[in-house]
Design a protein around this motif. Structure first.
Motif, PDB file in Angstrom:
ATOM      1  N   GLY A   8     -54.756  23.640  81.782  1.00 44.01           N
ATOM      2  CA  GLY A   8     -55.955  24.372  81.359  1.00 44.01           C
ATOM      3  C   GLY A   8     -56.236  24.264  79.876  1.00 44.01           C
ATOM      4  O   GLY A   8     -57.180  24.860  79.365  1.00 44.01           O
ATOM      5  N   PHE A  36     -58.284  22.221  84.622  1.00 44.13           N
ATOM      6  CA  PHE A  36     -59.164  23.354  84.945  1.00 44.13           C
ATOM      7  C   PHE A  36     -59.642  24.034  83.676  1.00 44.13           C
ATOM      8  O   PHE A  36     -59.083  23.848  82.595  1.00 44.13           O
ATOM      9  CB  PHE A  36     -58.444  24.354  85.859  1.00 44.13           C
ATOM     10  CG  PHE A  36     -57.229  25.014  85.258  1.00 44.13           C
ATOM     11  CD1 PHE A  36     -57.341  26.150  84.473  1.00 44.13           C
ATOM     12  CD2 PHE A  36     -55.949  24.494  85.492  1.00 44.13           C
ATOM     13  CE1 PHE A  36     -56.220  26.759  83.928  1.00 44.13           C
ATOM     14  CE2 PHE A  36     -54.827  25.100  84.956  1.00 44.13           C
ATOM     15  CZ  PHE A  36     -54.958  26.229  84.162  1.00 44.13           C
ATOM     16  N   ARG A  37     -60.665  24.816  83.837  1.00 42.32           N
ATOM     17  CA  ARG A  37     -61.249  25.526  82.717  1.00 42.32           C
ATOM     18  C   ARG A  37     -60.640  26.915  82.647  1.00 42.32           C
ATOM     19  O   ARG A  37     -60.638  27.644  83.612  1.00 42.32           O
ATOM     20  CB  ARG A  37     -62.754  25.637  82.937  1.00 42.32           C
ATOM     21  CG  ARG A  37     -63.450  25.634  81.645  1.00 42.32           C
ATOM     22  CD  ARG A  37     -64.913  25.923  81.728  1.00 42.32           C
ATOM     23  NE  ARG A  37     -65.316  26.103  80.337  1.00 42.32           N
ATOM     24  CZ  ARG A  37     -66.077  25.264  79.685  1.00 42.32           C
ATOM     25  NH1 ARG A  37     -66.558  24.221  80.277  1.00 42.32           N
ATOM     26  NH2 ARG A  37     -66.363  25.485  78.413  1.00 42.32           N
ATOM     27  N   SER A  38     -60.106  27.268  81.469  1.00 43.03           N
ATOM     28  CA  SER A  38     -59.496  28.580  81.317  1.00 43.03           C
ATOM     29  C   SER A  38     -60.325  29.394  80.328  1.00 43.03           C
ATOM     30  O   SER A  38     -60.811  28.864  79.338  1.00 43.03           O
ATOM     31  CB  SER A  38     -58.059  28.404  80.824  1.00 43.03           C
ATOM     32  OG  SER A  38     -57.675  29.476  80.012  1.00 43.03           O
ATOM     33  N   GLU A  39     -60.485  30.672  80.643  1.00 43.86           N
ATOM     34  CA  GLU A  39     -61.294  31.546  79.791  1.00 43.86           C
ATOM     35  C   GLU A  39     -60.796  31.573  78.351  1.00 43.86           C
ATOM     36  O   GLU A  39     -61.556  31.697  77.410  1.00 43.86           O
ATOM     37  CB  GLU A  39     -61.257  32.979  80.323  1.00 43.86           C
ATOM     38  CG  GLU A  39     -62.148  33.201  81.519  1.00 43.86           C
ATOM     39  CD  GLU A  39     -61.916  34.569  82.144  1.00 43.86           C
ATOM     40  OE1 GLU A  39     -61.300  35.423  81.478  1.00 43.86           O
ATOM     41  OE2 GLU A  39     -62.338  34.760  83.291  1.00 43.86           O
ATOM     42  N   PRO A  44     -63.620  21.875  75.743  1.00 43.24           N
ATOM     43  CA  PRO A  44     -64.261  21.497  77.007  1.00 43.24           C
ATOM     44  C   PRO A  44     -63.317  20.627  77.853  1.00 43.24           C
ATOM     45  O   PRO A  44     -62.442  19.952  77.296  1.00 43.24           O
ATOM     46  CB  PRO A  44     -65.488  20.702  76.563  1.00 43.24           C
ATOM     47  CG  PRO A  44     -65.185  20.229  75.191  1.00 43.24           C
ATOM     48  CD  PRO A  44     -64.244  21.230  74.585  1.00 43.24           C
ATOM     49  N   PRO A  45     -63.491  20.649  79.187  1.00 40.69           N
ATOM     50  CA  PRO A  45     -62.613  19.893  80.082  1.00 40.69           C
ATOM     51  C   PRO A  45     -62.522  18.409  79.718  1.00 40.69           C
ATOM     52  O   PRO A  45     -61.457  17.791  79.916  1.00 40.69           O
ATOM     53  CB  PRO A  45     -63.274  20.074  81.453  1.00 40.69           C
ATOM     54  CG  PRO A  45     -64.020  21.353  81.356  1.00 40.69           C
ATOM     55  CD  PRO A  45     -64.480  21.462  79.936  1.00 40.69           C
ATOM     56  N   THR A  46     -63.600  17.848  79.155  1.00 44.91           N
ATOM     57  CA  THR A  46     -63.530  16.422  78.791  1.00 44.91           C
ATOM     58  C   THR A  46     -62.470  16.182  77.714  1.00 44.91           C
ATOM     59  O   THR A  46     -61.747  15.189  77.753  1.00 44.91           O
ATOM     60  CB  THR A  46     -64.899  15.930  78.259  1.00 44.91           C
ATOM     61  OG1 THR A  46     -65.441  16.924  77.399  1.00 44.91           O
ATOM     62  CG2 THR A  46     -65.863  15.666  79.389  1.00 44.91           C
ATOM     63  N   GLU A  49     -59.074  16.493  79.321  1.00 45.78           N
ATOM     64  CA  GLU A  49     -58.812  15.303  80.121  1.00 45.78           C
ATOM     65  C   GLU A  49     -58.407  14.128  79.230  1.00 45.78           C
ATOM     66  O   GLU A  49     -57.494  13.375  79.556  1.00 45.78           O
ATOM     67  CB  GLU A  49     -60.070  14.964  80.915  1.00 45.78           C
ATOM     68  CG  GLU A  49     -59.771  14.344  82.253  1.00 45.78           C
ATOM     69  CD  GLU A  49     -61.034  14.198  83.087  1.00 45.78           C
ATOM     70  OE1 GLU A  49     -61.698  15.230  83.343  1.00 45.78           O
ATOM     71  OE2 GLU A  49     -61.350  13.062  83.465  1.00 45.78           O
ATOM     72  N   ARG A  67     -60.400  17.012  88.312  1.00 46.54           N
ATOM     73  CA  ARG A  67     -60.866  18.231  87.682  1.00 46.54           C
ATOM     74  C   ARG A  67     -61.151  19.277  88.745  1.00 46.54           C
ATOM     75  O   ARG A  67     -61.712  18.940  89.782  1.00 46.54           O
ATOM     76  CB  ARG A  67     -62.148  17.934  86.907  1.00 46.54           C
ATOM     77  CG  ARG A  67     -62.107  18.576  85.536  1.00 46.54           C
ATOM     78  CD  ARG A  67     -63.432  18.395  84.865  1.00 46.54           C
ATOM     79  NE  ARG A  67     -63.478  17.177  84.066  1.00 46.54           N
ATOM     80  CZ  ARG A  67     -64.556  16.822  83.378  1.00 46.54           C
ATOM     81  NH1 ARG A  67     -65.642  17.556  83.422  1.00 46.54           N
ATOM     82  NH2 ARG A  67     -64.538  15.725  82.656  1.00 46.54           N
ATOM     83  N   SER A  69     -63.039  22.970  89.601  1.00 49.85           N
ATOM     84  CA  SER A  69     -64.032  23.895  89.061  1.00 49.85           C
ATOM     85  C   SER A  69     -63.912  25.204  89.834  1.00 49.85           C
ATOM     86  O   SER A  69     -63.062  25.351  90.697  1.00 49.85           O
ATOM     87  CB  SER A  69     -65.419  23.300  89.223  1.00 49.85           C
ATOM     88  OG  SER A  69     -65.564  22.848  90.556  1.00 49.85           O
ATOM     89  N   PRO A  72     -60.041  28.757  89.018  1.00 45.90           N
ATOM     90  CA  PRO A  72     -58.994  27.751  88.809  1.00 45.90           C
ATOM     91  C   PRO A  72     -57.748  28.002  89.661  1.00 45.90           C
ATOM     92  O   PRO A  72     -57.225  27.073  90.284  1.00 45.90           O
ATOM     93  CB  PRO A  72     -58.649  27.875  87.320  1.00 45.90           C
ATOM     94  CG  PRO A  72     -59.684  28.730  86.702  1.00 45.90           C
ATOM     95  CD  PRO A  72     -60.394  29.472  87.777  1.00 45.90           C
TER      96      PRO A  72
END
Lengths: 122, 176
Positions: A8, A36-39, A44-46, A49, A67, A69, A72
């Protein structure tokens, strides 16, 4: 062994990534990295990655990078349980001001809900 | 840490301030003092029962215990010790967070538990904290730890957050 690693972008998940990739290099396990996206993380996920790919390259390890979405924790658990994985690895666990260990929400969800055995790296 | 933590509007107390002497429920003479001796705590924590640890503290092994004590004895932290004669038998601390509040933890040696020492120790730490200008205090506790939750509630803590592994509790000891 077929391993799913959730990343994340937090400091802990960065460590989990390093440790898992090093281990996979030695064992030859089959690794999938789920970003994954974490608060709590601004990147950003890119970016996450790209970082994952860099660590994989540095260690000369091949892995599928995917990825997730939505929720998570839920997505990681579903992926691990339905994808025939032997192990779900996740980083997590911050320390309170006086040193108590506290689990993040994604790590906690995964530990409580996964049917797949979970390794928590903290 | 969560910035949305809320605190009771009611101010709890009054609380005793250190030094605070009392006789525990087993007839032992106990005195709670502001901590000036860290060495006694190293021995206390080396004798600590693993089952009485909470969320990774106190750590195990002298080196780790000393490193952790260094952290909770940093400037602006408050520490009180319950003494039974020459022995430290309880320790409670307040460590500042980033939001002008303090995190609290308390440990009592197994040999001295269930005798009312925890209550007196906790109250004396809060009295000391109030003296030093602290207004808001919070803690986390494992949700299965009913004796501890009962102790905190008795002193005035209220349950704040029930969504995670640990229960979060908060108390107000002075008006803002």
């Amino acid at each position: 062994m077929k391993i799913l690693l959730g990343v994340g972008g937090s400091e802990h998940s960065r460590r989990a990534l390093e440790e898992t990739v090093e281990r996979v290099r030695d064992t030859g396990d089959e690794l999938t990295v789920a970003v994954f996206r974490s608060e709590a993380v601004a990147a950003p996920p890119t970016d996450i990655e790209a970082d994952v790919n860099e660590v994989l390259e540095t260690h000369d390890v091949n892995a599928e990078v995917t990825r997730v979405s939505g929720h998570p924790g839920g997505e990681l658990v579903t992926l691990a349980d339905q994808g025939g994985y032997d192990r779900l690895v996740i980083g997590g666990g911050t320390r309170s001001p006086l040193g108590k260990i506290q689990l993040g929400s994604v790590a906690e969800f995964v530990v409580l809900n996964a049917e797949t055995p979970v390794t928590l790296i903290r | 840490m969560s910035g949305d933590r809320s605190y009771p509007t009611e101010v709890s107390g009054p609380f005793p301030t250190p030094p605070h002497a009392f006789t525990d429920e087993d007839g032992r003479n106990i005195v709670v003092r502001v901590a000036d001796d860290r060495e006694a705590l190293v021995s206390m924590y080396e004798a600590f029962d693993p089952e009485d640890r909470a969320q990774g503290i106190p750590p195990v092994g002298e080196g780790s215990i000393r490193r952790w004590l260094d952290r909770v004895f940093e400037e602006e932290c408050l520490n009180v010790i319950a003494w039974h004669g020459e022995d430290a038998v309880g320790h409670s601390m307040l460590v500042p967070d980033d939001e002008n509040a303090y995190e609290l933890a308390i440990f009592v040696l197994g040999s001295h538990q269930s005798a009312g020492i925890g209550t007196e120790l906790l109250q004396t730490l809060l009295g000391h904290g109030k003296q030093q200008g602290i207004e808001r205090v919070w803690l986390t506790v494992e949700r299965w730890n009913d004796p501890a939750i009962g102790l905190y509630e008795k002193v005035g803590f209220e349950i704040r957050n029930t969504e995670s592994f640990e229960l979060e509790m908060a108390i107000r000891i002075a008006d803002s």
